[in-house]
Design a protein around this motif. Structure first.
Motif, PDB file in Angstrom:
ATOM      1  N   PHE A   2       0.822  -1.205   0.000  1.00  0.00           N
ATOM      2  CA  PHE A   2       0.000   0.000   0.000  1.00  0.00           C
ATOM      3  C   PHE A   2       0.859   1.260   0.000  1.00  0.00           C
ATOM      4  O   PHE A   2       0.582   2.220  -0.739  1.00  0.00           O
TER       5      PHE A   2
ATOM      6  N   ASP B  73      -7.169   5.856  -7.610  1.00  0.00           N
ATOM      7  CA  ASP B  73      -7.006   4.403  -7.498  1.00  0.00           C
ATOM      8  C   ASP B  73      -5.632   3.983  -8.007  1.00  0.00           C
ATOM      9  O   ASP B  73      -5.409   3.857  -9.209  1.00  0.00           O
TER      10      ASP B  73
ATOM     11  N   SER C 116      -4.367   1.097  -6.895  1.00  0.00           N
ATOM     12  CA  SER C 116      -4.322  -0.327  -6.580  1.00  0.00           C
ATOM     13  C   SER C 116      -3.562  -1.090  -7.655  1.00  0.00           C
ATOM     14  O   SER C 116      -3.445  -0.639  -8.797  1.00  0.00           O
TER      15      SER C 116
ATOM     16  N   TYR D 239      -3.470  -4.490  -9.882  1.00  0.00           N
ATOM     17  CA  TYR D 239      -4.306  -5.563 -10.408  1.00  0.00           C
ATOM     18  C   TYR D 239      -3.435  -6.383 -11.364  1.00  0.00           C
ATOM     19  O   TYR D 239      -2.898  -5.832 -12.319  1.00  0.00           O
TER      20      TYR D 239
ATOM     21  N   GLN E 187      -4.583  -7.198   0.868  1.00  0.00           N
ATOM     22  CA  GLN E 187      -4.218  -7.862  -0.373  1.00  0.00           C
ATOM     23  C   GLN E 187      -4.853  -9.246  -0.397  1.00  0.00           C
ATOM     24  O   GLN E 187      -5.148  -9.831   0.646  1.00  0.00           O
TER      25      GLN E 187
ATOM     26  N   MET F 253      -4.746  -3.412  -2.352  1.00  0.00           N
ATOM     27  CA  MET F 253      -5.497  -2.176  -2.195  1.00  0.00           C
ATOM     28  C   MET F 253      -4.543  -0.989  -2.266  1.00  0.00           C
ATOM     29  O   MET F 253      -3.566  -0.915  -1.526  1.00  0.00           O
ATOM     30  N   GLY F 254      -4.820  -0.063  -3.188  1.00  0.00           N
ATOM     31  CA  GLY F 254      -3.973   1.107  -3.345  1.00  0.00           C
ATOM     32  C   GLY F 254      -4.780   2.368  -3.562  1.00  0.00           C
ATOM     33  O   GLY F 254      -4.284   3.333  -4.159  1.00  0.00           O
ATOM     34  N   TRP F 255      -6.046   2.357  -3.083  1.00  0.00           N
ATOM     35  CA  TRP F 255      -6.833   3.582  -3.148  1.00  0.00           C
ATOM     36  C   TRP F 255      -6.220   4.637  -2.241  1.00  0.00           C
ATOM     37  O   TRP F 255      -5.463   4.324  -1.322  1.00  0.00           O
TER      38      TRP F 255
END
Length: 498
Positions: free
Chosen positions: A61, A78, A80, A82, A124, A277-279
């Motif tokens: 993060f 965002d 995040s 992926y 994650q 998660m990287g918001w």
């Protein structure tokens, strides 16, 4: 000029109260990295990565949201990460090339369970199992009413969280998560005229932890994969996260060989994906989940989101570690990148030496076998305007896709036989690299005529398909598989598919 094809989905999703779809049309990179399963070291297979450029061997993060970082997704808040395995085509002589991905990734955030909570900072998870090589259920699936209401059989649900959608925009669309392994090559050649869409559903029932030792046990699927009953002790409900990527399998129609995922999986049942998660913050994501509940699913309808253009997003990439410089994962090479065995199953795949790790010297990595004149097909696209697709579950938004080539004759030097593959005898076919592919020329002259207008239904969705004629010159060298008509499309998810 009007699109060559226009598809408009008219119905809304009935079972999801709200959702949004996050377009990540550009990759931040392609390589052997997996900071969840292979933290701090070279991964054992290749992934295509989207989202934040703070990605690397030890991404988390903090690195994804660090000041000055960027994202390849459309919403700037965002960052995040992926990622999923790449798809490759292996010719009969053992030469492989990476299949072209079309339109990037689309990540859906859907609200199927009640009281949906944001992914916390540090969260994650992994969905799927890279070692699975056999789907054990019937095809098609039995009716949902026959499924167990007790979600204790997570392997049953995990297998049904994979989808391989055969795309043909002239026919009624298949439902999402319809089949759970690759169609055969012959079937794809005959039926999947517009490629194969790979689909992956993540579990949404949480025990409240951000991670677990196997990176999976803190999350479970509800009894119907996307909705239903959560297992006991998994009472925290996160958004239903769903990935879509399209691969241009149609570019290999008529070629002798087979498709496989980068970990040597020709069945597809080992398909999997990862998420960090990287918001901007957990609070921001929770505010978005509470506020942005427009049934259109368009991120443009959320006043909290800052939207960036595709050209800006495309400039967001991460720094590839130097140990991976020699991988050359896209070009023609002997075998899969890098030195990965093909494991057909039906038993689970087993571990193999990973080139580039301390136990396996980098010098063991096979060099690329392509001549300098070889170039993979370049499939270009332009995005559609949001108002044209502001319907529920609109799918990956691609307005124009083209494969085109200049008229050139392939020089003899373009022919090659991989050094580690026996040279074919005079009676065998030798692999011939296709001619260089360039972006399709701009259409000139009068607008094309409409050839046909048709309507198709699937569940509660009615789709209008308008087909127009566009002439594009394509050189097919060496085979008819390289000859494609330029086409444009958008596709929509039918209500029954989710």
């Amino acid at each position: 000029m009007r699109s060559q094809a226009t598809i408009t989905a008219l119905a809304l999703v009935s079972s999801a109260s709200a959702f949004w779809r996050m377009p990540c049309r550009s990759q931040t990179g392609v390589g052997r990295l997996d900071p969840i399963m292979d933290s701090g070291e070279v991964s054992d297979h290749v992934h295509t990565i989207h989202g934040g450029n703070g990605f690397g061997f030890e991404a988390d993060f903090d690195s994804l949201t660090a000041p000055g970082s960027c994202t390849s997704c459309e919403v700037t808040q965002d960052h995040s990460a992926y990622w999923t395995p790449t798809m490759h085509f292996m010719y009969s002589n053992g030469t492989s090339v990476m299949v072209q991905q079309i339109g990037g990734m689309l990540a859906y955030y859907l609200y199927y369970l009640d009281d949906v909570k944001a992914f916390p900072e540090g969260f994650q998870m992994v969905a799927g199992n890279k070692n699975t090589r056999n789907f054990t259920g019937p095809f098609p699936d039995t009716e949902l009413s026959s499924w167990p209401t007790d979600p204790s059989d997570q392997f049953f649900l995990q297998q049904r969280a994979l989808g391989f959608n055969c795309l043909n925009y002239k026919k009624d669309p298949e439902a999402s998560l319809y089949r759970h392994q690759f169609p055969t090559k012959d079937y794809m050649d005959d039926n999947c005229a517009d490629g194969l869409r790979l689909e992956l559903a993540f579990p949404s029932c949480s025990n409240g932890s951000t991670d677990s030792l196997d990176h999976k046990s803190h999350m479970k699927y509800p009894s119907l994969v996307k909705e239903g009953n959560c297992p006991e002790g998994y009472d925290v409900h996160h958004p239903f996260l769903f990935y879509e990527t399209i691969w241009a399998t149609n570019a290999f129609a008529g070629e002798d060989g087979e498709f496989m995922l980068s970990m040597g999986d020709p069945t597809g049942t080992g398909y999997h994906g990862d998420f960090i998660m990287g918001w901007e913050s957990e609070d921001f994501l929770q505010n978005a989940l509470d506020t942005c509940q427009n049934e259109s699913g368009d991120i443009q309808d959320c006043p909290l989101f800052d939207i960036q253009g595709d050209d800006v997003a495309a400039n967001c990439t991460f720094s590839m570690p130097s140990v991976l410089d020699q991988d050359d994962v896209k070009s023609p090479r002997s075998g899969l990148p890098v030195a990965i065995p093909v494991q057909n199953g039906p038993g689970p795949a087993t571990q193999y030496p990973v080139a580039g790790r301390e136990s396996v010297p980098t010098s063991s990595i096979p060099s690329t076998t392509a001549s300098a004149s070889f170039s993979l097909p370049t499939l270009s696209y332009t995005r559609a305007e949001p108002h044209e697709t502001s319907t529920a579950l609109g799918g990956i938004v691609v307005n124009k896709v083209s494969i085109a080539s200049t008229k050139t004759t392939l020089p003899p030097a373009a022919k090659f036989a991989p050094s580690s593959v026996p040279t074919p005898s005079s009676s065998e076919s030798q692999y011939v690299a296709p001619s260089s592919i360039t972006e399709a020329p701009s259409a000139t002259g009068p607008e094309p005529d409409i050839l046909a207008t048709s309507y198709m239904t699937n569940g509660n969705t009615v789709v209008e398909l308008v087909i127009q004629e566009v002439d594009v010159t394509v050189t097919a060298t060496p085979s008819a598989a390289a000859k494609h008509r330029r086409h444009a499309y958008k596709h929509g998810h039918a209500a029954g598919r989710f």
